[in-house]
Design a protein around this motif. Structure first.
Motif, short mmCIF file in Angstrom:
data_model
loop_
_atom_site.label_atom_id
_atom_site.label_comp_id
_atom_site.label_asym_id
_atom_site.label_seq_id
_atom_site.Cartn_x
_atom_site.Cartn_y
_atom_site.Cartn_z
N GLY A 15 24.85 77.35 54.10
CA GLY A 15 25.84 77.41 55.17
C GLY A 15 27.27 77.31 54.73
O GLY A 15 28.17 77.30 55.58
N TYR A 16 27.55 77.29 53.41
CA TYR A 16 28.91 77.19 52.90
C TYR A 16 29.33 78.56 52.37
O TYR A 16 28.90 78.97 51.29
CB TYR A 16 28.98 76.14 51.78
CG TYR A 16 28.49 74.78 52.23
CD1 TYR A 16 29.28 73.96 53.03
CD2 TYR A 16 27.23 74.33 51.85
CE1 TYR A 16 28.83 72.72 53.44
CE2 TYR A 16 26.78 73.08 52.27
CZ TYR A 16 27.58 72.29 53.06
OH TYR A 16 27.13 71.07 53.47
N ARG A 17 30.19 79.25 53.13
CA ARG A 17 30.50 80.64 52.81
C ARG A 17 31.97 80.91 52.58
O ARG A 17 32.36 82.06 52.42
CB ARG A 17 30.00 81.55 53.94
CG ARG A 17 28.50 81.56 54.04
CD ARG A 17 28.03 82.37 55.20
NE ARG A 17 26.58 82.35 55.26
CZ ARG A 17 25.88 82.63 56.34
NH1 ARG A 17 26.49 82.96 57.45
NH2 ARG A 17 24.56 82.59 56.32
N TRP A 18 32.81 79.88 52.60
CA TRP A 18 34.23 80.15 52.39
C TRP A 18 34.48 80.56 50.94
O TRP A 18 33.69 80.22 50.04
CB TRP A 18 35.07 78.93 52.79
CG TRP A 18 34.61 77.64 52.21
CD1 TRP A 18 34.83 77.17 50.97
CD2 TRP A 18 33.85 76.62 52.88
NE1 TRP A 18 34.27 75.93 50.80
CE2 TRP A 18 33.66 75.58 51.96
CE3 TRP A 18 33.32 76.51 54.17
CZ2 TRP A 18 32.96 74.43 52.28
CZ3 TRP A 18 32.61 75.36 54.48
CH2 TRP A 18 32.45 74.34 53.56
N PRO A 19 35.57 81.27 50.66
CA PRO A 19 35.78 81.80 49.31
C PRO A 19 35.86 80.75 48.21
O PRO A 19 35.48 81.02 47.07
CB PRO A 19 37.12 82.55 49.44
CG PRO A 19 37.23 82.89 50.89
CD PRO A 19 36.57 81.76 51.63
N SER A 20 36.33 79.56 48.54
CA SER A 20 36.49 78.52 47.51
C SER A 20 35.26 77.63 47.39
O SER A 20 35.35 76.56 46.77
CB SER A 20 37.71 77.66 47.84
OG SER A 20 37.56 77.04 49.12
N ALA A 21 34.12 78.04 47.96
CA ALA A 21 32.94 77.17 47.95
C ALA A 21 32.44 76.92 46.52
O ALA A 21 32.08 75.80 46.16
CB ALA A 21 31.83 77.78 48.81
N VAL A 22 32.42 77.98 45.69
CA VAL A 22 31.93 77.82 44.31
C VAL A 22 32.85 76.89 43.52
O VAL A 22 32.39 76.00 42.79
CB VAL A 22 31.83 79.20 43.64
CG1 VAL A 22 31.44 79.05 42.17
CG2 VAL A 22 30.80 80.07 44.36
N THR A 23 34.16 77.08 43.67
CA THR A 23 35.11 76.22 42.96
C THR A 23 34.98 74.77 43.40
O THR A 23 34.98 73.84 42.57
CB THR A 23 36.54 76.72 43.20
OG1 THR A 23 36.62 78.10 42.81
CG2 THR A 23 37.53 75.92 42.38
N MET A 24 34.84 74.55 44.70
CA MET A 24 34.71 73.18 45.20
C MET A 24 33.41 72.55 44.73
O MET A 24 33.38 71.36 44.37
CB MET A 24 34.78 73.19 46.72
CG MET A 24 36.14 73.57 47.27
SD MET A 24 36.17 73.57 49.07
CE MET A 24 35.87 71.84 49.42
N PHE A 25 32.33 73.33 44.69
CA PHE A 25 31.05 72.78 44.24
C PHE A 25 31.11 72.40 42.77
O PHE A 25 30.62 71.33 42.38
CB PHE A 25 29.94 73.80 44.49
CG PHE A 25 28.57 73.29 44.16
CD1 PHE A 25 27.90 72.45 45.03
CD2 PHE A 25 27.95 73.66 42.98
CE1 PHE A 25 26.64 71.97 44.72
CE2 PHE A 25 26.69 73.18 42.67
CZ PHE A 25 26.03 72.33 43.54
N ASN A 26 31.70 73.25 41.95
CA ASN A 26 31.85 72.91 40.53
C ASN A 26 32.74 71.69 40.35
O ASN A 26 32.50 70.85 39.46
CB ASN A 26 32.42 74.10 39.77
CG ASN A 26 31.42 75.23 39.63
OD1 ASN A 26 30.22 75.00 39.54
ND2 ASN A 26 31.89 76.46 39.63
N GLY A 27 33.77 71.57 41.20
CA GLY A 27 34.61 70.37 41.13
C GLY A 27 33.86 69.11 41.51
O GLY A 27 34.04 68.06 40.89
N VAL A 28 32.98 69.22 42.51
CA VAL A 28 32.18 68.06 42.91
C VAL A 28 31.23 67.66 41.79
O VAL A 28 31.06 66.47 41.49
CB VAL A 28 31.40 68.38 44.20
CG1 VAL A 28 30.35 67.32 44.48
CG2 VAL A 28 32.36 68.48 45.38
N ARG A 29 30.61 68.65 41.14
CA ARG A 29 29.71 68.32 40.03
C ARG A 29 30.46 67.65 38.89
O ARG A 29 29.99 66.65 38.32
CB ARG A 29 29.03 69.59 39.53
CG ARG A 29 27.97 70.12 40.45
CD ARG A 29 27.03 71.07 39.78
NE ARG A 29 27.70 72.28 39.30
CZ ARG A 29 27.06 73.35 38.85
NH1 ARG A 29 25.75 73.35 38.81
NH2 ARG A 29 27.72 74.41 38.44
N THR A 30 31.63 68.19 38.54
CA THR A 30 32.39 67.61 37.44
C THR A 30 32.88 66.20 37.79
O THR A 30 32.80 65.27 36.97
CB THR A 30 33.58 68.52 37.11
OG1 THR A 30 33.10 69.84 36.83
CG2 THR A 30 34.33 68.00 35.90
#
Length: 240
Positions: A15-30
């Protein structure tokens, strides 16, 4: 780039489709990896008074913090797939009603999405996305296939294939959709019955390890206390 595309598909399925979703997810993991590593390393260093002994626990905590968002994302994907599947029978019934009332299929899809926006918002969002793609010039078959690719639920792909096959042969999809809705309800009922039958087996372990010790303590505890008290009195009376 290939990993980013796969991650974007997984985020879209959750359900996360905004353009920055991948960047935010990688930031959360880091951030999770760094935070857990620092907290664990600091805690071990304080308890052990040695920085050398804190390196291995800190690395393990960093790996755990890096992988934890992936597990959470998979749980969110499964939960959203269940919500989509639960709304499909109602969506199919509405589609059948719209088609039998003489509405074109594109209008039926849009109207079904509007009717389901409160009861099943996830499925309504998917149908609205299909309508937007068709308005932008994407063919109906491709828009439905894109909906199936965006989600991890196999029932959506079956729905897309049903509508595509109906378009290919020029027949009304209403009978096929009605039969599929009946099949989905039967399948959901069977899954509920299966879960109910498994419940008795799953309750064996909490009953045996949690409830039975409490019952034994309540029933046998007073008798054991009285028995030990009498044995202690007899032992004390036999002393010279």
């Amino acid at each position: 780039r290939k990993d980013a595309k796969s991650l974007r598909l997984r985020l879209a399925a959750a359900g996360y489709r905004w353009p920055s979703a991948v960047t935010m997810f990688n930031g959360v993991r880091t951030a999770g990896a760094i935070t857990l590593a620092l907290v664990t390393g600091w805690g071990v260093a304080v308890l052990r008074s040695s920085m050398g002994e804190a390196i291995a626990p800190a690395l393990c905590a960093a790996g755990f913090g890096f992988m934890l968002p992936d597990r959470i994302l998979e749980a969110l994907m499964r939960a959203r797939a269940r919500r989509l599947r639960s709304g499909l029978p109602a969506a199919l019934d509405l589609l059948v009603l719209e088609i039998e009332a003489g509405q074109p299929l594109d209008h039926a899809i849009a109207e079904t999405g509007r009717e389901l926006r409160h009861a099943h918002p996830d499925l309504a969002a998917e149908l609205a996305f299909v309508q937007i793609e068709m308005q932008l010039g994407v063919g109906r078959s491709q828009a439905l296939l894109n909906m199936a690719d965006r989600n991890s639920d196999s029932e959506l792909r079956k729905l897309a294939n049903l509508i595509i096959e109906g378009d290919r042969f020029g027949s009304s999809p209403a009978p096929a959709l009605q039969s599929h809705a009946k099949y989905l309800r039967i399948k959901m009922r069977q899954q509920a019955n299966e879960a109910a039958r498994k419940l008795s087996v799953k309750l064996v372990f909490p009953v045996f390890f949690l409830i039975m010790p409490s019952l034994l303590l309540v029933t046998l505890g007073p008798a054991l206390i009285q028995m030990f008290t009498q044995l202690s009195a007899l032992t004390g009376s036999n002393l010279p």
